[in-house]
Design a protein around this motif. Structure first.
Motif, PDB file in Angstrom:
ATOM      1  N   ALA A 176      -7.287   1.100   7.904  1.00 39.07           N
ATOM      2  CA  ALA A 176      -7.687   1.550   6.878  1.00 39.07           C
ATOM      3  C   ALA A 176      -6.485   2.337   6.290  1.00 39.07           C
ATOM      4  CB  ALA A 176      -8.893   2.704   7.019  1.00 39.07           C
ATOM      5  N   VAL A 177      -5.709   2.742   7.151  1.00 37.69           N
ATOM      6  CA  VAL A 177      -4.300   3.387   6.593  1.00 37.69           C
ATOM      7  C   VAL A 177      -3.665   2.744   5.527  1.00 37.69           C
ATOM      8  CG1 VAL A 177      -1.995   4.039   7.389  1.00 37.69           C
ATOM      9  CG2 VAL A 177      -3.975   4.824   8.534  1.00 37.69           C
ATOM     10  N   PHE A 178      -3.517   1.564   5.614  1.00 36.64           N
ATOM     11  CA  PHE A 178      -2.798   0.571   4.712  1.00 36.64           C
ATOM     12  C   PHE A 178      -3.579   0.581   3.212  1.00 36.64           C
ATOM     13  CE2 PHE A 178      -1.962  -1.884   8.592  1.00 36.64           C
ATOM     14  CZ  PHE A 178      -0.961  -0.897   9.037  1.00 36.64           C
ATOM     15  N   ALA A 185       2.192   0.857  -5.285  1.00 36.35           N
ATOM     16  CA  ALA A 185       2.394  -0.250  -4.253  1.00 36.35           C
ATOM     17  C   ALA A 185       3.722  -0.473  -3.884  1.00 36.35           C
ATOM     18  CB  ALA A 185       1.948  -1.550  -5.120  1.00 36.35           C
ATOM     19  N   GLN A 186       4.658  -0.183  -4.473  1.00 31.27           N
ATOM     20  CA  GLN A 186       6.028  -0.607  -4.079  1.00 31.27           C
ATOM     21  C   GLN A 186       6.465   0.405  -3.059  1.00 31.27           C
ATOM     22  OE1 GLN A 186       9.106  -0.108  -7.157  1.00 31.27           O
ATOM     23  NE2 GLN A 186      10.906  -0.191  -5.605  1.00 31.27           N
ATOM     24  N   VAL A 187       6.003   1.761  -2.995  1.00 25.63           N
ATOM     25  CA  VAL A 187       6.157   2.616  -2.004  1.00 25.63           C
ATOM     26  C   VAL A 187       5.293   2.260  -0.650  1.00 25.63           C
ATOM     27  CG1 VAL A 187       5.619   5.170  -0.955  1.00 25.63           C
ATOM     28  CG2 VAL A 187       6.449   4.729  -3.536  1.00 25.63           C
ATOM     29  N   MET A 188       4.239   1.817  -1.009  1.00 27.39           N
ATOM     30  CA  MET A 188       3.381   1.331   0.312  1.00 27.39           C
ATOM     31  C   MET A 188       4.125   0.098   0.851  1.00 27.39           C
ATOM     32  SD  MET A 188       1.155   3.463   0.668  1.00 27.39           S
ATOM     33  CE  MET A 188       0.269   2.413   2.168  1.00 27.39           C
ATOM     34  N   CYS A 189       4.360  -0.880   0.119  1.00 31.02           N
ATOM     35  CA  CYS A 189       5.270  -2.279   0.552  1.00 31.02           C
ATOM     36  C   CYS A 189       6.559  -1.793   1.218  1.00 31.02           C
ATOM     37  CB  CYS A 189       5.366  -2.979  -0.582  1.00 31.02           C
ATOM     38  SG  CYS A 189       3.906  -3.881  -1.233  1.00 31.02           S
ATOM     39  N   GLU A 190       7.350  -0.859   0.704  1.00 36.86           N
ATOM     40  CA  GLU A 190       8.432  -0.522   1.689  1.00 36.86           C
ATOM     41  C   GLU A 190       7.954   0.076   2.812  1.00 36.86           C
ATOM     42  OE1 GLU A 190      10.345   2.291  -0.997  1.00 36.86           O
ATOM     43  OE2 GLU A 190      11.093   0.689  -2.247  1.00 36.86           O
ATOM     44  N   GLN A 191       7.101   1.023   2.822  1.00 38.29           N
ATOM     45  CA  GLN A 191       6.678   1.618   4.086  1.00 38.29           C
ATOM     46  C   GLN A 191       5.942   0.299   5.207  1.00 38.29           C
ATOM     47  OE1 GLN A 191       6.055   4.987   5.579  1.00 38.29           O
ATOM     48  NE2 GLN A 191       6.105   3.425   7.110  1.00 38.29           N
ATOM     49  N   LEU A 192       5.197  -0.671   4.721  1.00 40.69           N
ATOM     50  CA  LEU A 192       4.762  -1.748   5.533  1.00 40.69           C
ATOM     51  C   LEU A 192       5.888  -2.611   5.930  1.00 40.69           C
ATOM     52  CD1 LEU A 192       1.525  -2.740   3.407  1.00 40.69           C
ATOM     53  CD2 LEU A 192       1.592  -1.256   5.532  1.00 40.69           C
ATOM     54  N   ALA A 275      -2.150  -6.727   4.412  1.00 42.65           N
ATOM     55  CA  ALA A 275      -2.216  -5.667   3.511  1.00 42.65           C
ATOM     56  C   ALA A 275      -1.202  -5.706   2.248  1.00 42.65           C
ATOM     57  CB  ALA A 275      -1.806  -4.532   4.386  1.00 42.65           C
ATOM     58  N   LYS A 276       0.240  -6.249   2.658  1.00 44.47           N
ATOM     59  CA  LYS A 276       1.022  -6.150   1.681  1.00 44.47           C
ATOM     60  C   LYS A 276       0.516  -7.007   0.543  1.00 44.47           C
ATOM     61  CE  LYS A 276       5.224  -6.771   1.866  1.00 44.47           C
ATOM     62  NZ  LYS A 276       6.647  -7.452   2.500  1.00 44.47           N
ATOM     63  N   ILE A 277       0.175  -8.522   0.981  1.00 47.69           N
ATOM     64  CA  ILE A 277      -0.423  -9.340  -0.300  1.00 47.69           C
ATOM     65  C   ILE A 277      -1.507  -8.595  -0.852  1.00 47.69           C
ATOM     66  CG2 ILE A 277      -1.578 -11.301  -0.468  1.00 47.69           C
ATOM     67  CD1 ILE A 277      -0.157 -12.439   2.296  1.00 47.69           C
ATOM     68  N   ARG A 278      -2.207  -8.044  -0.390  1.00 44.46           N
ATOM     69  CA  ARG A 278      -3.441  -7.203  -1.195  1.00 44.46           C
ATOM     70  C   ARG A 278      -2.916  -6.363  -2.288  1.00 44.46           C
ATOM     71  NH1 ARG A 278      -6.448  -7.515   3.731  1.00 44.46           N
ATOM     72  NH2 ARG A 278      -5.787  -5.323   4.291  1.00 44.46           N
ATOM     73  N   LEU A 279      -1.759  -5.398  -1.869  1.00 45.37           N
ATOM     74  CA  LEU A 279      -1.224  -4.469  -2.578  1.00 45.37           C
ATOM     75  C   LEU A 279      -0.533  -5.082  -3.717  1.00 45.37           C
ATOM     76  CD1 LEU A 279       0.423  -2.127  -0.005  1.00 45.37           C
ATOM     77  CD2 LEU A 279      -1.231  -1.253  -1.590  1.00 45.37           C
ATOM     78  N   GLN A 280       0.403  -6.217  -3.259  1.00 50.26           N
ATOM     79  CA  GLN A 280       0.861  -6.812  -4.347  1.00 50.26           C
ATOM     80  C   GLN A 280       0.133  -7.557  -5.583  1.00 50.26           C
ATOM     81  OE1 GLN A 280       3.393  -9.202  -1.772  1.00 50.26           O
ATOM     82  NE2 GLN A 280       5.035  -7.646  -1.682  1.00 50.26           N
ATOM     83  N   SER A 281      -0.967  -7.934  -5.279  1.00 46.94           N
ATOM     84  CA  SER A 281      -1.657  -8.659  -5.946  1.00 46.94           C
ATOM     85  C   SER A 281      -2.833  -7.706  -6.636  1.00 46.94           C
ATOM     86  CB  SER A 281      -2.823  -9.725  -5.286  1.00 46.94           C
ATOM     87  OG  SER A 281      -3.687  -9.146  -4.476  1.00 46.94           O
ATOM     88  N   GLY A 282      -2.757  -6.293  -6.252  1.00 47.04           N
ATOM     89  CA  GLY A 282      -3.579  -5.444  -6.974  1.00 47.04           C
ATOM     90  C   GLY A 282      -4.973  -5.449  -6.484  1.00 47.04           C
TER      91      GLY A 282
END
Length: 285
Positions: A176-178, A185-192, A275-282
């Motif tokens: 759930a952290v993701f 989303a960019q900040v989160m993707c860099e973190q992932l 998680a990255k895919i979901r972030l990038q797709s919104g």
């Protein structure tokens, strides 16, 4: 105050009460011998007032057990350190607070950490840290002009993980952290992306608890175990810290149960990539 910290204060008060009774003193007699008000004696014994170290010295002397003064003061200090209010700790500033924690990480040979809401601090990327410390500043009414210095202070310990210094790290993170987006989303993707790298480090075990399977133990507040010598758990208003063996043993037990529910290696990387895919797709989590 946490339940453990409150219980420790109550237990300390009971020990002082038992000392008084073993000396065959009433509360009023102890008050007269120490110069305290009888109400204060009662409040201390019922954990409604915190005694000073001078109070403890006077208490032991009045009960004829002056030899126990060092022991009782040591226990009192331990109890006092179990709960640290965030507002009090943050008075020194976020940069100083972050820097103050670095020596503990440097002398720790094995760190075990569990997080349910954020990425473990020592694994956070610059942008991710910046967003979290900005929230801290807003939440606790802190100045924002020191955020960048605080970011660098936290990042200064990350090399302990990435440089292969011989220290060992075991992290368990809820999936759930993701889904908690800090910044964008960019900040989160860099973190992932950084977490993907971490999963391949030889001195790191990064486990992720997936959603769906039946739980062996519920998720809860975060906690960090430093060399089986100290445990720290942060909450909204303060931080619980303990070095008592029974407290540490309990958190080790919880960590092992959480670790049994986590996936590692390739399976963990699949969860991060998803998680990255979901972030990038919104897509929402």
């Amino acid at each position: 105050m946490s339940e453990s910290a409150a219980a420790a204060r109550k237990a300390f008060g009971i020990r002082l009460r038992d000392m008084r009774k073993d000396a065959r003193l009433t509360g009023r007699e102890l008050a007269e011998a120490t110069g305290m008000h009888p109400t204060k004696v009662s409040r201390i014994e019922h954990a409604r007032q915190n005694p000073s170290e001078d109070d403890i010295r006077a208490w032991c002397i009045a009960c004829g057990v002056a030899r126990q003064i060092p022991e009782f003061i040591a226990v009192h200090r331990e109890v006092g350190q179990m709960w640290v209010e965030h507002r009090q700790a943050l008075r020194q500033g976020q940069r100083n607070l972050q820097a103050a924690g670095t020596p503990l990480y440097e002398r720790t040979k094995r760190l075990c950490a569990y997080e349910a809401i954020v990425v473990p601090g020592i694994l956070q990327t610059p942008s991710y840290v910046r967003e979290l410390l900005t929230i801290n500043a807003m939440l606790y009414g802190l100045p924002t002009d020191e955020i960048e210095a605080a970011v660098q202070a936290r990042l200064s310990r990350q090399h302990l993980v990435t440089a292969g210094t011989g220290n060992r790290y075991s992290f368990v993170v809820e999936s759930a952290v993701f889904g908690y987006v800090y910044g964008n989303a960019q900040v989160m993707c860099e973190q992932l992306d950084f977490l993907l790298t971490v999963t391949r480090l030889p001195n790191v075990a990064l486990g992720i608890i997936p959603s769906g399977p039946a739980r062996k133990v519920w998720g809860g507040e975060c906690f960090y175990i430093f060399d089986d010598a100290m445990v720290r758990s942060d909450m909204w208003s303060g931080a619980f810290r303990a070095s008592r063996p029974d407290e540490i043993a309990f958190f080790v037990k919880v960590f092992n149960l959480l670790r049994e529910q986590a996936v590692y290696g390739h399976a963990a990387r699949e969860l991060i990539e998803a998680a990255k895919i979901r972030l990038q797709s919104g897509e929402t989590f």
